[in-house]
Write an enzyme that holds these catalytic residues in place. Structure first.
Site, mmCIF file in Angstrom:
data_model
loop_
_atom_site.group_PDB
_atom_site.id
_atom_site.type_symbol
_atom_site.label_atom_id
_atom_site.label_comp_id
_atom_site.label_asym_id
_atom_site.label_seq_id
_atom_site.Cartn_x
_atom_site.Cartn_y
_atom_site.Cartn_z
ATOM 1 N N CYS A 259 -6.184 -16.353 -45.592
ATOM 2 C CA CYS A 259 -5.226 -15.262 -45.392
ATOM 3 C C CYS A 259 -5.714 -14.053 -46.171
ATOM 4 C CB CYS A 259 -3.849 -15.688 -45.907
ATOM 5 S SG CYS A 259 -2.571 -14.431 -45.689
ATOM 6 N N CYS B 34 1.456 -24.269 -49.216
ATOM 7 C CA CYS B 34 0.468 -23.657 -48.320
ATOM 8 C C CYS B 34 -0.938 -23.655 -48.899
ATOM 9 C CB CYS B 34 0.814 -22.192 -48.067
ATOM 10 S SG CYS B 34 2.500 -21.904 -47.674
ATOM 11 N N CYS C 35 -1.164 -12.578 -51.726
ATOM 12 C CA CYS C 35 -0.003 -12.860 -52.587
ATOM 13 C C CYS C 35 -0.465 -13.702 -53.779
ATOM 14 C CB CYS C 35 1.093 -13.590 -51.806
ATOM 15 S SG CYS C 35 1.716 -12.632 -50.421
ATOM 16 N N CYS D 195 0.090 -17.674 -53.990
ATOM 17 C CA CYS D 195 -0.193 -18.485 -52.802
ATOM 18 C C CYS D 195 -1.624 -19.026 -52.786
ATOM 19 C CB CYS D 195 0.060 -17.633 -51.564
ATOM 20 S SG CYS D 195 -0.255 -18.508 -50.031
ATOM 21 N N GLU E 86 -4.082 -26.795 -42.104
ATOM 22 C CA GLU E 86 -3.052 -27.775 -42.413
ATOM 23 C C GLU E 86 -1.821 -27.530 -41.558
ATOM 24 O OE1 GLU E 86 -2.104 -27.322 -46.564
ATOM 25 O OE2 GLU E 86 -4.173 -26.757 -46.974
ATOM 26 N N CYS F 299 5.439 -27.244 -39.516
ATOM 27 C CA CYS F 299 5.037 -25.972 -40.121
ATOM 28 C C CYS F 299 3.566 -25.774 -39.767
ATOM 29 C CB CYS F 299 5.240 -26.070 -41.629
ATOM 30 S SG CYS F 299 4.623 -24.633 -42.509
ATOM 31 N N ASN G 62 6.138 -23.261 -55.657
ATOM 32 C CA ASN G 62 5.267 -24.427 -55.749
ATOM 33 C C ASN G 62 4.152 -24.092 -56.711
ATOM 34 O OD1 ASN G 62 5.932 -26.664 -53.953
ATOM 35 N ND2 ASN G 62 5.803 -25.148 -52.324
ATOM 36 N N SER H 50 7.464 -16.338 -40.095
ATOM 37 C CA SER H 50 7.576 -15.762 -41.440
ATOM 38 C C SER H 50 6.477 -14.739 -41.679
ATOM 39 C CB SER H 50 7.468 -16.903 -42.460
ATOM 40 O OG SER H 50 7.487 -16.402 -43.768
ATOM 41 N N LEU I 266 10.271 -11.734 -49.125
ATOM 42 C CA LEU I 266 10.634 -10.562 -49.925
ATOM 43 C C LEU I 266 10.191 -10.750 -51.375
ATOM 44 C CD1 LEU I 266 12.024 -7.878 -49.316
ATOM 45 C CD2 LEU I 266 14.187 -8.902 -50.003
ATOM 46 N N HIS I 267 10.699 -11.787 -52.002
ATOM 47 C CA HIS I 267 10.269 -12.234 -53.334
ATOM 48 C C HIS I 267 10.505 -11.251 -54.486
ATOM 49 C CE1 HIS I 267 8.641 -15.492 -51.068
ATOM 50 N NE2 HIS I 267 7.486 -14.959 -50.772
ATOM 51 N N GLU J 176 -1.148 -14.971 -42.071
ATOM 52 C CA GLU J 176 -0.074 -14.005 -41.829
ATOM 53 C C GLU J 176 0.046 -13.828 -40.315
ATOM 54 O OE1 GLU J 176 2.468 -12.281 -43.169
ATOM 55 O OE2 GLU J 176 2.613 -11.472 -41.160
HETATM 56 N N1 SAH Z 1 2.130 -15.015 -44.402
HETATM 57 C C1 SAH Z 1 3.475 -15.382 -44.057
HETATM 58 C C2 SAH Z 1 3.690 -16.835 -43.740
HETATM 59 C C3 SAH Z 1 2.992 -17.869 -44.547
HETATM 60 S S1 SAH Z 1 3.570 -18.236 -46.154
HETATM 61 C C4 SAH Z 1 4.432 -14.888 -45.100
HETATM 62 O O1 SAH Z 1 4.007 -14.275 -46.064
HETATM 63 O O2 SAH Z 1 5.635 -15.050 -44.914
HETATM 64 C C5 SAH Z 1 5.150 -18.984 -45.946
HETATM 65 C C6 SAH Z 1 6.075 -18.763 -47.134
HETATM 66 O O3 SAH Z 1 5.656 -19.506 -48.283
HETATM 67 C C7 SAH Z 1 6.126 -17.307 -47.574
HETATM 68 O O4 SAH Z 1 7.440 -16.951 -47.887
HETATM 69 C C8 SAH Z 1 5.262 -17.335 -48.824
HETATM 70 O O5 SAH Z 1 5.527 -16.236 -49.641
HETATM 71 C C9 SAH Z 1 5.650 -18.666 -49.419
HETATM 72 N N2 SAH Z 1 4.737 -19.200 -50.401
HETATM 73 C C10 SAH Z 1 3.400 -19.099 -50.480
HETATM 74 N N3 SAH Z 1 2.925 -19.723 -51.562
HETATM 75 C C11 SAH Z 1 3.985 -20.251 -52.196
HETATM 76 C C12 SAH Z 1 4.145 -21.004 -53.383
HETATM 77 N N4 SAH Z 1 3.116 -21.348 -54.147
HETATM 78 N N5 SAH Z 1 5.408 -21.381 -53.704
HETATM 79 C C13 SAH Z 1 6.452 -21.035 -52.933
HETATM 80 N N6 SAH Z 1 6.371 -20.328 -51.820
HETATM 81 C C14 SAH Z 1 5.139 -19.921 -51.455
#
Ligand code: SAH
Length: 350
Positions: free
Chosen positions: A110, A331, A114, A117, A90, A103, A288, A189, A213-214, A158
């Site tokens: 991946c 994503c 996480c 995600c 996508e 984007c 999201n 990112s 970071l989260h 990633e």
């Molecule tokens: N792997 C990389 C880039 C892809 S994800 C990374 O971890 O940064 C891009 C961003 O979207 C990251 O900050 C990721 O943590 C965030 N992300 C993924 N799923 C998400 C969701 N359901 N809601 C909000 N942000 C999300």
């Protein structure tokens, strides 16, 4: 057969010379490609014999545009693209007054795991090649017949787990002979693969580095991001400081706010303490929601309070507007829902 989008100008020059052609032909071929011509026959100043030779050795294949979904809420367009081997990815286009932003994905799936995600649910399928990363920009640009001026590597995958292909992509996409998109208009990112952050810093690119970071502590981070078991926040921040020293670029910290998980006032204060004084910016992302888990979005009040607290620490904060909520723009969501319908219809391949 190799895709020419995997080549730098230098590499194609070498090929030209090895094949008895003048090196400047490489420049000519590239100007056609990056103008949107992806058939050798369309390259008017290239002789027929060279066209045949190029065809024997290379292709300029772009992915197929399978579907384009447009958000009725904010105009975000999501492109579902298909590669020869049947894999889908996508790319998301956002049109702003200051230009078009895309984007893009760097991997199919991946491996990072996480918890919130959608891209990572079935793990990593494979890395995208340099040409496949680049071709997302070219394909969408050709499709909309307009220039793309900003890129974020925030789609599936990633980027620092596909380091070499991503680095080559950054070189070509920003080169004058390539798409000539300024590095300052590119954001990468990462979930924080520390050794690769150092390597990237040593490249002296002027791209923006964004860190997912989260959470403010390793303990909390481990609950939602498996990569936290490998690298601590302390190590990530040291690497970020090195990046800032080398590049003079401000770092973005992404923080997805999840109800009851990381959105408390004490989280905000601890994050403020952690980041204060650093050349950085925090991007708060209301999570999201995806159907595969029960992470829920924080309330607006909670997000506003979180933001205010950070600002009190002198930290610049923005809250990401939700884009394309009606078109599965988070994503990996679109690819997953598309594949699910295909499976229901008994066909896995597009
Ligand atoms: N792997 C990389 C880039 C892809 S994800 C990374 O971890 O940064 C891009 C961003 O979207 C990251 O900050 C990721 O943590 C965030 N992300 C993924 N799923 C998400 C969701 N359901 N809601 C909000 N942000 C999300």
């Amino acid at each position: 057969m190799n895709n020419l989008l995997n080549y730098t100008l230098e590499e194609l020059k070498v090929w030209m010379k090895e094949n008895g052609e003048s090196a400047f032909r490489a420049q000519q071929v590239f100007s056609w490609i990056y103008k949107g011509v992806n058939e050798f026959e369309g390259m008017k100043n290239i002789s027929k014999p060279l066209v045949s030779k190029l065809k024997e050795n290379f292709n300029i294949d772009l992915p197929k545009v399978i579907e384009v979904y447009k958000s009725e809420i904010d105009g975000t367009e999501k492109f579902l693209l298909g590669f020869e081997d049947g894999n889908l990815i996508e790319s998301v286009l956002m049109r702003y007054k200051h230009g078009n932003s895309i984007c893009i994905s760097t991997q199919v799936g991946c491996a990072m795991g996480c918890k919130f995600c959608a891209s990572t649910i079935e793990g990593k399928v494979r890395n995208l090649t340099t040409s496949e990363i680049l071709s997302q920009v070219l394909t969408v640009q050709n499709f909309i017949k307009d220039r793309i001026s900003n890129i974020v590597l925030m789609g599936s995958g990633e980027p620092l787990d596909n380091y070499d292909n991503v680095i080559k992509f950054l070189e070509v996409v920003s080169a004058e002979y390539g798409l000539n998109i300024g590095q300052r208009h590119i954001t990468l990112s990462t979930c924080g693969i520390v050794p690769k952050i150092y390597e990237l810093a040593d490249k002296d690119f002027s791209i923006t580095l964004a860190i997912s970071l989260h959470a403010f502590s390793d303990e909390k981070r481990k609950e939602i991001m498996p990569i936290a078991n490998k690298y601590s926040i302390k190590e990530i921040l040291e690497a970020c400081k090195y990046y800032i020293d080398k590049t003079n670029r401000r770092i973005t910290f992404e923080y997805a706010l999840v109800k009851g998980v990381n959105d408390g006032k004490e989280d905000a204060r601890a994050l403020g303490n952690l980041l204060k004084g650093m050349l950085c910016h925090v991007n708060l992302i209301p999570v999201n929601e995806i159907k595969e888990n029960d992470f829920r979005r924080s309330s607006k009040k909670c997000i506003d309070d979180f933001s205010e607290i950070l600002k009190n620490y002198g930290i610049e904060v923005t809250t990401r507007r939700e884009m394309g909520s009606d078109i599965n723009a988070a994503c990996g969501q679109l690819r997953r829902s598309y594949m699910e319908t295909q499976e229901l219809e008994g066909s896995k391949k597009w």
